[in-house]
Write a protein that holds these residues in place. Structure first.
Motif, PDB file in Angstrom:
ATOM      1  N   GLY A 261       0.850  -1.181   0.000  1.00 13.84           N
ATOM      2  CA  GLY A 261       0.000   0.000   0.000  1.00 13.84           C
ATOM      3  C   GLY A 261       0.886   1.231   0.000  1.00 13.84           C
ATOM      4  O   GLY A 261       1.916   1.268   0.666  1.00 13.84           O
ATOM      5  N   VAL A 262       0.490   2.243  -0.770  1.00 14.20           N
ATOM      6  CA  VAL A 262       1.311   3.439  -0.928  1.00 14.20           C
ATOM      7  C   VAL A 262       0.504   4.662  -0.503  1.00 14.20           C
ATOM      8  O   VAL A 262      -0.621   4.855  -0.957  1.00 14.20           O
ATOM      9  CB  VAL A 262       1.780   3.597  -2.389  1.00 14.20           C
ATOM     10  N   ILE A 263       1.095   5.478   0.351  1.00 16.34           N
ATOM     11  CA  ILE A 263       0.404   6.657   0.878  1.00 16.34           C
ATOM     12  C   ILE A 263       0.330   7.742  -0.190  1.00 16.34           C
ATOM     13  O   ILE A 263       1.286   7.974  -0.937  1.00 16.34           O
ATOM     14  CB  ILE A 263       1.136   7.180   2.135  1.00 16.34           C
ATOM     15  N   ALA A 264      -0.800   8.435  -0.245  1.00 15.06           N
ATOM     16  CA  ALA A 264      -1.036   9.460  -1.262  1.00 15.06           C
ATOM     17  C   ALA A 264      -0.143  10.681  -1.050  1.00 15.06           C
ATOM     18  O   ALA A 264       0.317  10.976   0.053  1.00 15.06           O
ATOM     19  CB  ALA A 264      -2.503   9.883  -1.247  1.00 15.06           C
TER      20      ALA A 264
ATOM     21  N   PRO B 215      -5.512   0.640  -7.529  1.00 18.61           N
ATOM     22  CA  PRO B 215      -6.095   0.362  -6.210  1.00 18.61           C
ATOM     23  C   PRO B 215      -5.579   1.287  -5.111  1.00 18.61           C
ATOM     24  O   PRO B 215      -6.186   1.364  -4.045  1.00 18.61           O
ATOM     25  CB  PRO B 215      -5.675  -1.092  -5.935  1.00 18.61           C
ATOM     26  N   ASN B 216      -4.485   1.992  -5.375  1.00 15.74           N
ATOM     27  CA  ASN B 216      -3.927   2.898  -4.380  1.00 15.74           C
ATOM     28  C   ASN B 216      -4.331   4.353  -4.609  1.00 15.74           C
ATOM     29  O   ASN B 216      -3.775   5.250  -3.972  1.00 15.74           O
ATOM     30  CB  ASN B 216      -2.404   2.776  -4.364  1.00 15.74           C
ATOM     31  N   TYR B 217      -5.298   4.596  -5.485  1.00 14.22           N
ATOM     32  CA  TYR B 217      -5.793   5.963  -5.713  1.00 14.22           C
ATOM     33  C   TYR B 217      -6.844   6.286  -4.665  1.00 14.22           C
ATOM     34  O   TYR B 217      -7.988   5.823  -4.725  1.00 14.22           O
ATOM     35  CB  TYR B 217      -6.360   6.089  -7.130  1.00 14.22           C
ATOM     36  N   ALA B 218      -6.467   7.088  -3.684  1.00 11.04           N
ATOM     37  CA  ALA B 218      -7.318   7.333  -2.515  1.00 11.04           C
ATOM     38  C   ALA B 218      -8.652   7.961  -2.888  1.00 11.04           C
ATOM     39  O   ALA B 218      -9.697   7.620  -2.319  1.00 11.04           O
ATOM     40  CB  ALA B 218      -6.580   8.215  -1.516  1.00 11.04           C
ATOM     41  N   THR B 219      -8.644   8.897  -3.845  1.00 14.59           N
ATOM     42  CA  THR B 219      -9.883   9.592  -4.201  1.00 14.59           C
ATOM     43  C   THR B 219     -10.930   8.644  -4.773  1.00 14.59           C
ATOM     44  O   THR B 219     -12.135   8.826  -4.547  1.00 14.59           O
ATOM     45  CB  THR B 219      -9.588  10.728  -5.194  1.00 14.59           C
ATOM     46  N   ALA B 220     -10.499   7.621  -5.504  1.00 13.38           N
ATOM     47  CA  ALA B 220     -11.464   6.655  -6.036  1.00 13.38           C
ATOM     48  C   ALA B 220     -12.179   5.940  -4.895  1.00 13.38           C
ATOM     49  O   ALA B 220     -13.415   5.774  -4.921  1.00 13.38           O
ATOM     50  CB  ALA B 220     -10.763   5.649  -6.945  1.00 13.38           C
ATOM     51  N   HIS B 221     -11.438   5.511  -3.891  1.00 17.76           N
ATOM     52  CA  HIS B 221     -12.066   4.878  -2.728  1.00 17.76           C
ATOM     53  C   HIS B 221     -12.944   5.878  -1.963  1.00 17.76           C
ATOM     54  O   HIS B 221     -14.038   5.531  -1.493  1.00 17.76           O
ATOM     55  CB  HIS B 221     -10.984   4.324  -1.796  1.00 17.76           C
TER      56      HIS B 221
ATOM     57  N   ASP C 108      -4.453   7.861   2.447  1.00 21.94           N
ATOM     58  CA  ASP C 108      -4.207   9.306   2.580  1.00 21.94           C
ATOM     59  C   ASP C 108      -4.601   9.726   3.996  1.00 21.94           C
ATOM     60  O   ASP C 108      -5.607  10.405   4.207  1.00 21.94           O
ATOM     61  CB  ASP C 108      -5.026  10.060   1.533  1.00 21.94           C
ATOM     62  N   PRO C 109      -3.800   9.336   4.992  1.00 20.76           N
ATOM     63  CA  PRO C 109      -4.210   9.465   6.400  1.00 20.76           C
ATOM     64  C   PRO C 109      -4.410  10.896   6.874  1.00 20.76           C
ATOM     65  O   PRO C 109      -5.151  11.122   7.832  1.00 20.76           O
ATOM     66  CB  PRO C 109      -3.057   8.810   7.168  1.00 20.76           C
ATOM     67  N   LEU C 110      -3.771  11.863   6.232  1.00 21.66           N
ATOM     68  CA  LEU C 110      -3.859  13.242   6.699  1.00 21.66           C
ATOM     69  C   LEU C 110      -4.844  14.079   5.894  1.00 21.66           C
ATOM     70  O   LEU C 110      -4.939  15.294   6.089  1.00 21.66           O
ATOM     71  CB  LEU C 110      -2.469  13.892   6.652  1.00 21.66           C
ATOM     72  N   SER C 111      -5.602  13.450   5.001  1.00 21.75           N
ATOM     73  CA  SER C 111      -6.566  14.178   4.168  1.00 21.75           C
ATOM     74  C   SER C 111      -7.756  14.651   4.997  1.00 21.75           C
ATOM     75  O   SER C 111      -8.465  13.842   5.611  1.00 21.75           O
ATOM     76  CB  SER C 111      -7.058  13.286   3.028  1.00 21.75           C
ATOM     77  N   LEU C 112      -7.999  15.947   4.979  1.00 22.94           N
ATOM     78  CA  LEU C 112      -9.140  16.498   5.718  1.00 22.94           C
ATOM     79  C   LEU C 112     -10.462  16.170   5.036  1.00 22.94           C
ATOM     80  O   LEU C 112     -11.463  15.913   5.713  1.00 22.94           O
ATOM     81  CB  LEU C 112      -8.978  18.013   5.855  1.00 22.94           C
ATOM     82  N   ILE C 113     -10.489  16.169   3.701  1.00 25.03           N
ATOM     83  CA  ILE C 113     -11.756  15.916   3.025  1.00 25.03           C
ATOM     84  C   ILE C 113     -12.189  14.464   3.193  1.00 25.03           C
ATOM     85  O   ILE C 113     -13.380  14.170   3.345  1.00 25.03           O
ATOM     86  CB  ILE C 113     -11.700  16.325   1.533  1.00 25.03           C
ATOM     87  N   ILE C 114     -11.242  13.537   3.209  1.00 28.74           N
ATOM     88  CA  ILE C 114     -11.601  12.136   3.446  1.00 28.74           C
ATOM     89  C   ILE C 114     -12.155  11.975   4.853  1.00 28.74           C
ATOM     90  O   ILE C 114     -13.164  11.289   5.066  1.00 28.74           O
ATOM     91  CB  ILE C 114     -10.389  11.223   3.203  1.00 28.74           C
ATOM     92  N   ALA C 115     -11.535  12.623   5.825  1.00 27.26           N
ATOM     93  CA  ALA C 115     -12.028  12.556   7.206  1.00 27.26           C
ATOM     94  C   ALA C 115     -13.397  13.209   7.332  1.00 27.26           C
ATOM     95  O   ALA C 115     -14.300  12.679   7.995  1.00 27.26           O
ATOM     96  CB  ALA C 115     -11.035  13.219   8.151  1.00 27.26           C
TER      97      ALA C 115
END
Length: 448
Positions: A29-32, A248-254, A281-288
């Protein structure tokens, strides 16, 4: 320091993430980039980075470049004992530096695969086409930065940067995908009718796919457009799944697929996809913040408030997290909901501000104040197009369900993106027994 070295190092980081993301996603797994770049030019200890990002290994490196040579150093370091597993130095001529980024990134990916084990070397897909010059890539990165801030002003700025990137390189598919994302999101953050933006979004997404049909970003953008504007849920899900299959590592798609599942009431699946996005993408505010939305729409109000609080602690002005006021209303915390609305007034579109006041005052039983806010809302939209859902929301607050449904019909005619929440929004519960609302649900494809 030197902007040319900044461009090259940032581009190399992006290419490495892209190349590594093509390894076996079940094993690596690769971080965004948005989370990774948080540590740029910092002295954060590796063990702290490991904890904050949830990773076992870190690639650390440096770039030195002059007119004649490029030197890149890289080492793979376990975050636990911090003893490098391997280290390499690359000395090259600076001819075709953008191609060089991909070459070096692929070599590093190959080294990692050899070091950690060759689990699925066939999983790699074809490389994504790079832009033709640094300036193009720089404009693209700036566009992504402003897009992630998620305000109307910032999204407009993102559009300007993506347009500049395309002007410099008309064949750069990623810039078209970023432009499509920006236009697709614009309606929701301006409160204006989506038909002002969605045609441009669709054109950009289709152009991106024409240039590179293997680009996960382009499939993700198209999925969002057909979901929000066409209400074509089957095609949207197919495109989200295709994007995830491609990368599979594209965070926005998930992330956006999680939102898609949320709109359809598939909350357990939505939370799983949201967690995968967070891991990438652990530090993404929009995902949170959108994880908070899933909790809210699944009626887990306390957890939603807790999640949104954590986002606002990091950025008090992050607009998406101010959906917290909706959870406050459902909890009967009207004072807090009104306070949040007032605090964000300077950056809230005028119709949206009065719409929220009318709704919260109405829900709290302050009908006179609610009607005053409704009057102000009607006055504010006399000469300005507005997403009709804002007016429907206000009428829901004052308890006028007939007028609310009439404005829902206007929202339907506008193809309002807000209608995606029809099935799950608790604010619409007073209408659910009305056959007119059920008919609307059916027409938007959310009856089941």
């Amino acid at each position: 320091g030197d902007p040319a070295q900044e461009y090259f190092s940032d581009g190399l980081t992006e290419e490495m993430i892209s190349q590594l993301g093509r390894l076996d996603p079940h094993y690596v797994g690769v971080i965004a980039r948005t989370s990774v770049m948080h540590y740029k030019n910092t002295q954060t200890p590796l063990d702290q980075i490991g904890r904050e990002l949830g990773v076992q290994y870190v690639i650390e490196g440096s770039v030195r470049r002059d007119a004649y040579d490029v030197r890149v150093t890289a080492q793979l370091i376990p975050t636990k004992d911090q003893a490098p597993i391997w280290a390499r130095q690359y000395d090259r001529e600076p001819k075709g530096v953008l191609a060089l980024q991909g070459e070096i990134a692929q070599e590093i990916a190959d080294e990692i695969q050899l070091t950690l084990g060759d689990h699925n070397s066939a999983a790699a897909s074809k490389p994504t086409a790079s832009p033709q010059n640094y300036e193009t890539y720089d404009q693209y990165l700036k566009g992504q930065y402003f897009l992630n801030k998620r305000t109307a002003v910032d999204i407009r700025q993102a559009i300007a940067y993506f347009d500049e990137a395309i002007a410099k390189d008309a064949n750069y598919a990623r810039a078209y995908a970023g432009l499509a994302d920006s236009y697709a999101l614009m309606g929701g953050y301006t409160g204006r009718p989506p038909n002002e933006f969605m045609p441009q979004a669709r054109t950009a997404a289709l152009r991106a796919l024409q240039l590179d049909d293997s680009l996960a970003e382009a499939h993700t953008a198209l999925a969002l457009i057909v979901q929000n504007y066409d209400w074509d849920w089957q095609t949207a899900e197919k495109e989200f799944r295709r994007a995830i299959e491609l990368n599979p590592n594209y965070a926005t798609a998930h992330h956006w697929y999680a939102e898609h599942l949320m709109w359809r009431g598939r909350f357990d699946e939505a939370l799983q996809e949201s967690e995968r996005a967070r891991q990438l993408d652990p530090l993404s505010l929009i995902i949170a913040a959108d994880n908070g939305a899933i909790l809210h729409f699944s009626r887990q109000y306390d957890r939603a408030i807790q999640k949104w609080h954590s986002v606002l602690e990091m950025d008090p002005d992050f607009s998406r997290a101010h959906l917290i006021r909706a959870a406050y209303v459902e909890k009967g915390m009207f004072v807090e909901g009104l306070a949040d609305t007032e605090r964000m007034r300077p950056v809230t579109p005028v119709p949206a501000y009065w719409s929220w006041l009318a709704y919260i005052y109405g829900r709290s039983g302050q009908i006179a104040r609610s009607r005053h806010a409704l009057d102000e809302l009607r006055r504010s939209i006399r000469n300005e197009p507005v997403d009709a859902i804002s007016v429907a929301w206000a009428y829901l607050g004052v308890g006028d369900n007939d007028q609310a449904l009439a404005w829902f019909e206007k929202a339907y005619a506008q193809h309002s993106t807000e209608l995606t929440s029809l099935k799950v929004n608790p604010g619409y519960d007073p209408l659910r027994g009305d056959p007119r609302f059920q008919d609307l649900l059916k027409r938007v494809g959310l009856a089941n």
